[in-house]
Design a protein around this motif. Structure first.
Motif, PDB file in Angstrom:
ATOM      1  N   PRO A  53       0.801  -1.232   0.000  1.00  0.00           N
ATOM      2  CA  PRO A  53       0.000   0.000   0.000  1.00  0.00           C
ATOM      3  C   PRO A  53       0.829   1.274   0.000  1.00  0.00           C
ATOM      4  N   ARG A  54       2.051   1.201   0.489  1.00  0.00           N
ATOM      5  CA  ARG A  54       2.900   2.392   0.511  1.00  0.00           C
ATOM      6  C   ARG A  54       3.744   2.498  -0.753  1.00  0.00           C
ATOM      7  N   ALA A  55       4.481   1.440  -1.077  1.00  0.00           N
ATOM      8  CA  ALA A  55       5.403   1.483  -2.216  1.00  0.00           C
ATOM      9  C   ALA A  55       4.673   1.561  -3.551  1.00  0.00           C
ATOM     10  N   ASP A  56       3.476   0.989  -3.643  1.00  0.00           N
ATOM     11  CA  ASP A  56       2.743   0.965  -4.909  1.00  0.00           C
ATOM     12  C   ASP A  56       1.928   2.226  -5.154  1.00  0.00           C
ATOM     13  N   ALA A  57       1.815   3.089  -4.165  1.00  0.00           N
ATOM     14  CA  ALA A  57       1.012   4.311  -4.327  1.00  0.00           C
ATOM     15  C   ALA A  57       1.657   5.245  -5.344  1.00  0.00           C
ATOM     16  N   LYS A  58       0.847   5.776  -6.243  1.00  0.00           N
ATOM     17  CA  LYS A  58       1.315   6.735  -7.250  1.00  0.00           C
ATOM     18  C   LYS A  58       1.180   8.172  -6.774  1.00  0.00           C
ATOM     19  N   GLY A  59       0.289   8.389  -5.842  1.00  0.00           N
ATOM     20  CA  GLY A  59       0.103   9.747  -5.350  1.00  0.00           C
ATOM     21  C   GLY A  59      -0.929   9.796  -4.236  1.00  0.00           C
ATOM     22  N   LYS A  60      -0.991  10.949  -3.567  1.00  0.00           N
ATOM     23  CA  LYS A  60      -1.942  11.145  -2.483  1.00  0.00           C
ATOM     24  C   LYS A  60      -2.549  12.537  -2.587  1.00  0.00           C
ATOM     25  N   HIS A  61      -3.758  12.629  -2.053  1.00  0.00           N
ATOM     26  CA  HIS A  61      -4.455  13.913  -1.984  1.00  0.00           C
ATOM     27  C   HIS A  61      -4.712  14.232  -0.522  1.00  0.00           C
ATOM     28  N   TYR A  62      -4.127  15.326  -0.060  1.00  0.00           N
ATOM     29  CA  TYR A  62      -4.386  15.833   1.284  1.00  0.00           C
ATOM     30  C   TYR A  62      -5.178  17.127   1.174  1.00  0.00           C
ATOM     31  N   ARG A  63      -6.076  17.336   2.124  1.00  0.00           N
ATOM     32  CA  ARG A  63      -6.801  18.602   2.208  1.00  0.00           C
ATOM     33  C   ARG A  63      -6.574  19.224   3.580  1.00  0.00           C
ATOM     34  N   TYR A  64      -6.174  20.487   3.570  1.00  0.00           N
ATOM     35  CA  TYR A  64      -6.068  21.233   4.821  1.00  0.00           C
ATOM     36  C   TYR A  64      -7.179  22.276   4.838  1.00  0.00           C
ATOM     37  N   THR A  65      -7.935  22.324   5.949  1.00  0.00           N
ATOM     38  CA  THR A  65      -9.096  23.206   6.048  1.00  0.00           C
ATOM     39  C   THR A  65      -8.896  24.275   7.121  1.00  0.00           C
ATOM     40  N   ILE A  66      -9.195  25.503   6.742  1.00  0.00           N
ATOM     41  CA  ILE A  66      -9.133  26.656   7.640  1.00  0.00           C
ATOM     42  C   ILE A  66     -10.525  27.273   7.729  1.00  0.00           C
ATOM     43  N   VAL A  67     -10.952  27.616   8.928  1.00  0.00           N
ATOM     44  CA  VAL A  67     -12.145  28.438   9.105  1.00  0.00           C
ATOM     45  C   VAL A  67     -11.660  29.873   9.308  1.00  0.00           C
ATOM     46  N   ASN A  68     -11.966  30.722   8.353  1.00  0.00           N
ATOM     47  CA  ASN A  68     -11.493  32.107   8.403  1.00  0.00           C
ATOM     48  C   ASN A  68     -12.678  33.019   8.699  1.00  0.00           C
ATOM     49  N   ALA A  69     -12.870  33.298   9.982  1.00  0.00           N
ATOM     50  CA  ALA A  69     -14.024  34.079  10.426  1.00  0.00           C
ATOM     51  C   ALA A  69     -13.644  34.840  11.691  1.00  0.00           C
ATOM     52  N   PRO A  70     -14.308  35.958  11.952  1.00  0.00           N
ATOM     53  CA  PRO A  70     -13.968  36.763  13.131  1.00  0.00           C
ATOM     54  C   PRO A  70     -14.325  36.110  14.453  1.00  0.00           C
ATOM     55  N   HIS A  71     -15.230  35.134  14.430  1.00  0.00           N
ATOM     56  CA  HIS A  71     -15.638  34.464  15.662  1.00  0.00           C
ATOM     57  C   HIS A  71     -15.390  32.964  15.536  1.00  0.00           C
ATOM     58  N   ARG A  72     -15.092  32.329  16.652  1.00  0.00           N
ATOM     59  CA  ARG A  72     -14.788  30.901  16.640  1.00  0.00           C
ATOM     60  C   ARG A  72     -16.023  30.077  16.287  1.00  0.00           C
ATOM     61  N   SER A  73     -15.762  28.884  15.746  1.00  0.00           N
ATOM     62  CA  SER A  73     -16.836  27.981  15.339  1.00  0.00           C
ATOM     63  C   SER A  73     -16.747  26.700  16.159  1.00  0.00           C
ATOM     64  N   PRO A  74     -17.602  26.515  17.165  1.00  0.00           N
ATOM     65  CA  PRO A  74     -17.535  25.317  18.010  1.00  0.00           C
ATOM     66  C   PRO A  74     -17.664  24.015  17.226  1.00  0.00           C
ATOM     67  N   LEU A  75     -18.494  23.989  16.178  1.00  0.00           N
ATOM     68  CA  LEU A  75     -18.724  22.762  15.434  1.00  0.00           C
ATOM     69  C   LEU A  75     -17.551  22.391  14.523  1.00  0.00           C
TER      70      LEU A  75
ATOM     71  N   LEU B 281      -8.853  30.673  12.144  1.00  0.00           N
ATOM     72  CA  LEU B 281      -8.057  31.898  12.054  1.00  0.00           C
ATOM     73  C   LEU B 281      -8.992  33.091  11.926  1.00  0.00           C
ATOM     74  N   LYS B 282      -8.838  34.062  12.809  1.00  0.00           N
ATOM     75  CA  LYS B 282      -9.699  35.244  12.788  1.00  0.00           C
ATOM     76  C   LYS B 282      -9.215  36.300  11.799  1.00  0.00           C
ATOM     77  N   ALA B 283      -7.897  36.433  11.643  1.00  0.00           N
ATOM     78  CA  ALA B 283      -7.360  37.460  10.745  1.00  0.00           C
ATOM     79  C   ALA B 283      -7.729  37.143   9.306  1.00  0.00           C
ATOM     80  N   PRO B 284      -8.228  38.127   8.538  1.00  0.00           N
ATOM     81  CA  PRO B 284      -8.601  37.880   7.136  1.00  0.00           C
ATOM     82  C   PRO B 284      -7.412  37.368   6.323  1.00  0.00           C
ATOM     83  N   LEU B 285      -7.676  36.423   5.428  1.00  0.00           N
ATOM     84  CA  LEU B 285      -6.637  35.858   4.573  1.00  0.00           C
ATOM     85  C   LEU B 285      -6.849  36.327   3.136  1.00  0.00           C
TER      86      LEU B 285
END
Length: 253
Positions: A101-123, A131-135
């Protein structure tokens, strides 16, 4: 002896990562214990890679070998009945004995998620970096272009990374906004420890105006880790898919 491939989805919040560790409960341990109950024998599960504590997966690939002649549905439905609610088998298949499963893999897809809002999101707190600061997405996209190609990612690996070479190939990096969410989708042939999280942390600092976009090009000349941005927190990272055939290259080149 049969070789069974599993596609696993899991919430990494309550685990020390994929790999077996003496200091806490791992995804691998839970899956192996469930398989032992299902099969009546101990098996070792080998994965397509490792995820750190708090990191999630939607398409982790893993294999194990067994002499039991159970139908394939037992390795999906039966195993899911024995797994906790934060780990699920998406599907199973019987594969050739030499499948790695490792050596035969041709590629991977990772996703990194940011919540960019002035107030925190509990969910979203367990599944995104808040991150509160605008991006500025234009700056982030301008910087992301420099990651594409065969590059030296020495500045984008954790200090404990034991990889023999820091050269990796990235096929695409996409920065997309969906409401308050910003997704950084990275497609590559392979990754160093914490590589995507450091890429995300660097792009976030660029989006906040703390670094210029062209700093990425300079960092990819083999610079030291200290020169790159922060390591983004683990909960924003998810392994989306592992690719083994030409469809990866057709879709992402």
């Amino acid at each position: 002896m049969r070789t069974i491939k599993l596609i696993l989805e899991y919430d990494g919040t309550n685990y020390v990562g994929w790999q077996l560790q003496p200091n806490g409960l791992s995804i691998q341990q839970v899956v192996e214990e469930a398989l032992e109950r299902l099969l009546g024998e101990q098996v070792r599960v080998y994965s397509s890679g490792r995820t750190d504590a708090g990191v999630h997966a939607k398409g982790m690939v893993a294999v194990f070998r067994t002499q039991r002649n159970l139908p394939l549905r037992a390795f999906t439905y039966g195993l899911n009945n024995l797994l906790p609610c934060d780990i699920k088998v998406q599907g199973s298949a019987e594969v050739d004995a030499d499948f790695n499963p490792r050596a035969d893999a041709k590629g991977k897809h990772y996703r990194y998620t940011i919540v960019n809002a002035p107030h925190r999101s509990p969910l979203s707190r367990l599944y995104a970096w808040q991150l509160k600061a605008p991006l500025d997405l234009d700056l982030m996209r301008e910087a992301a272009v420099h990651f594409v190609g065969e590059r030296d990612f020495c500045a984008f690996r954790a200090s404990g990374c034991s990889a023999r070479t820091t050269v990796r190939t990235i096929y695409s990096v996409e920065v997309v906004r969906s409401g308050e969410f910003i997704h950084i989708d990275v497609f590559g042939s392979g990754f160093l420890r914490n590589m995507v999280r450091i890429m995300a942390g660097t792009l976030a600092e660029i989006g906040q105006g703390k670094m210029p976009p062209d700093v990425v090009a300079a960092l990819l000349t083999g610079q030291a880790r200290v020169n790159a941005g922060m390591t983004a927190p683990p909960q924003g990272l998810c392994l989306m898919e592992v690719f083994y055939g030409s469809e990866f290259f057709l879709d992402n080149i």
